[in-house]
Design a protein around this motif. Structure first.
Motif, short mmCIF file in Angstrom:
data_model
loop_
_atom_site.label_atom_id
_atom_site.label_comp_id
_atom_site.label_asym_id
_atom_site.label_seq_id
_atom_site.Cartn_x
_atom_site.Cartn_y
_atom_site.Cartn_z
N UNK A 170 0.82 -1.20 0.00
CA UNK A 170 0.00 0.00 0.00
C UNK A 170 0.86 1.25 0.00
N UNK A 171 0.25 2.37 -0.39
CA UNK A 171 0.98 3.62 -0.56
C UNK A 171 1.59 4.13 0.74
N UNK A 172 0.86 4.07 1.85
CA UNK A 172 1.34 4.66 3.10
C UNK A 172 2.53 3.90 3.66
N UNK A 173 2.43 2.56 3.74
CA UNK A 173 3.58 1.78 4.24
C UNK A 173 4.77 1.92 3.30
N UNK A 174 4.50 1.98 2.00
CA UNK A 174 5.58 2.18 1.05
C UNK A 174 6.33 3.47 1.34
N UNK A 175 5.61 4.55 1.57
CA UNK A 175 6.26 5.84 1.84
C UNK A 175 7.01 5.84 3.17
N UNK A 176 6.47 5.12 4.15
CA UNK A 176 7.09 5.10 5.48
C UNK A 176 8.36 4.26 5.52
N UNK A 177 8.29 3.05 4.94
CA UNK A 177 9.36 2.09 5.16
C UNK A 177 10.20 1.74 3.94
N UNK A 178 9.80 2.14 2.76
CA UNK A 178 10.51 1.68 1.58
C UNK A 178 11.08 2.79 0.70
N UNK A 179 10.31 3.86 0.48
CA UNK A 179 10.74 4.85 -0.51
C UNK A 179 12.08 5.49 -0.15
N UNK A 180 12.15 6.11 1.03
CA UNK A 180 13.36 6.85 1.39
C UNK A 180 14.53 5.91 1.70
N UNK A 181 14.22 4.73 2.28
CA UNK A 181 15.31 3.79 2.58
C UNK A 181 15.92 3.26 1.28
N UNK A 182 15.06 2.99 0.28
CA UNK A 182 15.57 2.53 -1.01
C UNK A 182 16.46 3.60 -1.64
N UNK A 188 18.72 6.11 -5.77
CA UNK A 188 17.59 6.31 -6.68
C UNK A 188 16.30 6.00 -5.92
N UNK A 189 15.24 6.69 -6.28
CA UNK A 189 13.94 6.33 -5.73
C UNK A 189 13.40 5.10 -6.45
N UNK A 190 12.52 4.35 -5.81
CA UNK A 190 12.05 3.08 -6.41
C UNK A 190 11.37 3.22 -7.76
N UNK A 191 10.84 4.41 -8.08
CA UNK A 191 10.20 4.55 -9.39
C UNK A 191 11.21 4.55 -10.54
N UNK A 192 12.51 4.61 -10.21
CA UNK A 192 13.56 4.59 -11.23
C UNK A 192 14.34 3.28 -11.24
N UNK A 193 13.87 2.27 -10.47
CA UNK A 193 14.55 0.98 -10.37
C UNK A 193 13.65 -0.10 -10.94
N UNK A 194 14.25 -1.03 -11.67
CA UNK A 194 13.50 -2.11 -12.30
C UNK A 194 12.81 -2.98 -11.25
N UNK A 195 11.62 -3.45 -11.56
CA UNK A 195 10.85 -4.30 -10.64
C UNK A 195 11.56 -5.62 -10.38
N UNK A 196 12.54 -6.01 -11.22
CA UNK A 196 13.29 -7.25 -11.01
C UNK A 196 13.95 -7.28 -9.64
N UNK A 197 14.36 -6.12 -9.15
CA UNK A 197 15.01 -6.09 -7.82
C UNK A 197 14.06 -6.63 -6.77
N UNK A 198 12.82 -6.20 -6.79
CA UNK A 198 11.84 -6.66 -5.82
C UNK A 198 11.55 -8.14 -5.96
N UNK A 199 11.50 -8.62 -7.20
CA UNK A 199 11.18 -10.02 -7.41
C UNK A 199 12.27 -10.92 -6.87
#
Length: 514
Positions: A170-182, A188-199
């Protein structure tokens, strides 16, 4: 006798040599440009304190890997120092070695990693535990719920890592725990990284899984456990295992040559015939029937014979991005942060192996407490705490270019700001810089499949390991690429798809069934 040249003495390279000696009549020569083995899985020693660069849990879902680790370092059969002093009960292997009496031993350790955010601890990976709910508060929890429901109703097409994360949290948890840490980790922010990293790195972990486990009617033993709670660990850190493997390779007749830098590869775009290496005694040419490469793809492309790669593939390979790494070892006589869990520890320190630092005003990415990995990494674990502060950077940037004394001062300041260590408690410190620690999934990476296809056309070249495949592999995945490459040679299999398919399953690498 056929001969294999293996470039790099990290987990993949040493495993390839070990397996060749065990299963074939091929003579392996491992070439390592540094004066140590283990790659980024080495252990560095400073004034008697051992540093595990990045932290390496010895756990794998692959039984071949687990068996090999235990073969090299048998699992403990008696309590380690801290378990003895704290009277902690732990799993022991009957007939296993006593870590207080011998060094060649694998410890069984308890895993705990948490997130430090808003000056509170949160479970890692993110879960709907009571601790998480209490620390978030009702207002934030409501926003988390709304954000997750929206992601369920209108999931994104997964073009980027941001899409991947928002769909699962979800958007809120993403902003809290993932966006800035990534952004801290990759620049780079996650919108500039390939989804393969997450997979590859966070597959199988999501709020959906947490809710399913929370409300499942299945017995506990049938539920999926998001993370292992116990792992193996060498008495003196990961480098001890790779040094042990090196000794085994040499005892079986293989060679491991340090300070041997590959200058160029010989042959054609269809088959390689040898390598030229630079040694302290000058250049040496070695013949090769097979070549295993765990060097970064960018360097491999530069050393291949002319015409082995198209101009386009070579340009892509040379532009593949990496993320570099700085670690600071801090020795203190005590911590300000105390243990508030039910798990007893020496000195009442927090029992965490890693603490993921997500405070927005702190540049540190993660904090290791080495005492909890192994009490033998610290000269006096009853009265000293040995910390590893991890910073992610790019070679040449402001962090990378800081003087050691300035960087260490900044690191200590951040520890004090977080309330973990007071400046006067610090007794020693050291800084290390590690290049190309993490292959990155942006920029030229989009065209990497074309590079891979051209490399695969070189019949006797096998790309293995983390940097050898430009893939964010763990140690066991790197070893598995070596297993598969050796199998291909032994069974005369021309297709290398199985070598590249390691670490592409859909379950998280540290999940298990209860």
């Amino acid at each position: 006798m056929p001969q294999a040249i293996i470039i790099g003495a990290g987990p993949a390279g040493l495993t390839a040599a070990y397996e060749l000696l065990k299963q074939t009549d091929i003579h392996p020569i491992v070439l390592e440009q540094e004066d140590f083995v283990g790659g980024i899985a080495r252990t560095m020693v400073h004034n008697g304190c051992h540093i595990d660069v990045g932290g390496h849990r010895f756990f794998s879902k692959d039984p071949r890997v687990m068996a090999l680790w235990k073969e090299l370092l048998p699992v403990q059969g008696a309590p380690s120092l801290d378990d003895r002093l704290l009277h902690r009960d732990g799993e022991l292997v009957q007939g296993g070695p006593d870590p207080e009496q011998t060094d060649r031993v694998m410890l069984l350790r308890t895993r705990l990693s948490r997130i430090r955010y808003l000056h509170h601890f949160f479970a890692y990976p993110v879960s709907l535990s009571g601790e998480t709910i209490q620390n978030l508060g009702l207002a934030r929890l409501f926003k988390v719920g709304i954000g997750y429901l929206h992601a369920c109703i209108r999931p994104r097409e997964e073009k980027s890592l941001e899409d991947f994360m928002v769909n699962r949290f979800g958007e809120e948890l993403y902003r809290m725990f993932f966006r800035d840490y990534t952004h801290k980790v990759w620049g780079r922010y996650p919108d500039a990284i390939d989804a393969d990293w997450g997979s590859q790195r966070i597959k199988g972990v999501s709020i959906r899984k947490a809710l399913a486990n929370l409300f499942s009617s299945k017995k506990t033993s049938e539920k999926e456990t998001s993370f292992i709670d116990r792992f193996l660990y060498p008495k003196y850190g990961p480098g001890q295992l790779w040094q042990t493997m090196r000794e085994e390779v040499e005892q079986m007749g293989g060679e491991v040559r340090l300070k041997s830098r590959v200058v160029r590869l010989l042959g054609t775009g269809k088959k390689l015939t040898g390598v030229v290496i630079e040694t302290p005694d000058g250049e040496v040419t070695l013949k090769a029937d097979y070549i295993f490469s765990s060097m970064p793809i960018a360097e491999l492309a530069d050393k291949l014979p002319d015409g082995a790669l198209s101009d386009k593939a070579k340009a892509t390979a040379e532009q593949l991005p990496y993320r570099d790494f700085i670690t600071v070892g801090i020795l203190a006589d005590k911590l300000s942060l105390t243990n508030e869990t039910a798990q007893p520890t020496l000195g009442n320190i927090p029992p965490d192996c890693w603490i993921y630092v997500q405070e927005p005003d702190i540049r540190m990415g993660r904090l290791q407490i080495f005492n909890n990995w192994s009490p033998y990494l610290v000269p006096d674990p009853e009265h000293q705490v040995w910390l590893g502060l991890e910073y992610f950077c790019s070679k040449g940037d402001a962090l990378w270019q800081m003087r050691d004394e300035d960087f260490i001062a900044m690191a200590i300041e951040e520890l004090a700001k977080m309330g973990i260590v007071q400046k006067e408690a610090v007794k020693d410190a050291v800084r290390y810089r590690i290049e190309k620690a993490y292959p990155a999934y942006f920029d030229a990476y989009e065209s990497f499949p074309d590079v891979r296809a051209e490399l695969d056309r070189i019949a006797n070249l096998y790309c293995i390991g983390r940097n050898g495949q430009h893939r964010y592999n763990n140690m066991d995945h790197s070893m598995m690429t070596a297993f598969e490459a050796v199998r291909n040679i032994k069974e005369h299999l021309p297709d290398k798809e199985n070598v590249w398919n390691v670490n592409t399953d859909k379950d998280y690498q540290e999940t298990k069934k209860g």
